[in-house]
Design a protein around this motif. Structure first.
Motif: not given
Length: 211
Positions: A41-58
């Motif tokens: 949900d957070i990744a969708t709201g940020a307009g990015m993929s979940k793997p891309n989000l995990i690059y910034y936050f584990d």
């Protein structure tokens, strides 16, 4: 030279993406709570993929702590801004005004932080006992100097700060209750103007030294 420029561009992109993640996370956590929120949900709201989000936050917890940390930093700015060289009543009046403005303009942050505190602050207790306590102790010492100099009436500075937090943030954390009691026809500007007028009249009057 080209490599340095590339590094600066990457850094700006990282900062921008982290900001998008934290803004999205604030919305998701405020709506669903920590347990109900998902990285998807957070990744969708940020307009990015979940793997891309995990690059910034584990993890979800790491995102949550970052959101709370940013929120605490923002909410402590008005307290940090109390000027030792300023006129005490004017400084406290300005603090009340800034805190009410934040409750009006950034209610989600206040509610999310209040929820963490009500849960016993399991993820930010170290911050409360460190950074927050350090700043409060510093401003308590300042207020005590003002009292000793006869510029404020004697009061316990800790409880003064607690009272200012409680009264100003009430208008964010209990907005639905405030609107219900005052009536839905009472607009936001009127609610906050009334709150500011009341606090300045009652709290500042109680802080004025005897003349």
């Amino acid at each position: 030279m080209a490599r340095a420029a590339e590094t600066r561009r990457r850094t700006r992109i990282q900062v921008e993406k982290e900001g998008r993640i934290l803004s999205s996370a604030l919305d998701v956590f405020a709506q669903s709570g920590f347990a109900g929120a998902t990285l998807d949900d957070i990744a969708t709201g940020a307009g990015m993929s979940k793997p891309n989000l995990i690059y910034y936050f584990d993890s979800k917890e790491e995102v949550y702590r970052a959101v709370l940390g940013r929120t605490l930093e923002t909410w402590l700015e008005p307290l940090a801004a109390l000027d030792p060289g300023g006129e005490p009543l004017a400084e406290i009046r300005g603090y009340i005004q800034r805190k009410l403005e934040m409750s009006r303009d950034r209610p989600q942050e206040s509610r999310l932080f209040a929820g963490e505190i009500l849960a016993g602050a399991p993820l930010i207790r170290d911050v409360l006992e460190g950074e927050l306590k350090g700043l409060v102790d510093e401003k308590v010492a300042l207020i005590r100097r003002w009292i000793a100099a006869g510029k404020l009436a004697p009061h316990d500075p800790y409880h003064l700060i607690f009272a200012l937090w409680a009264t100003t943030q009430h208008y964010a954390d209990f907005d639905a209750q405030v609107r219900a009691v005052l009536g839905r026809e009472t607009d936001e500007a009127t609610r906050y103007a009334g709150a500011e007028r009341f606090m300045e009249e009652v709290i500042l009057r109680g802080l004025r030294p005897d003349t």
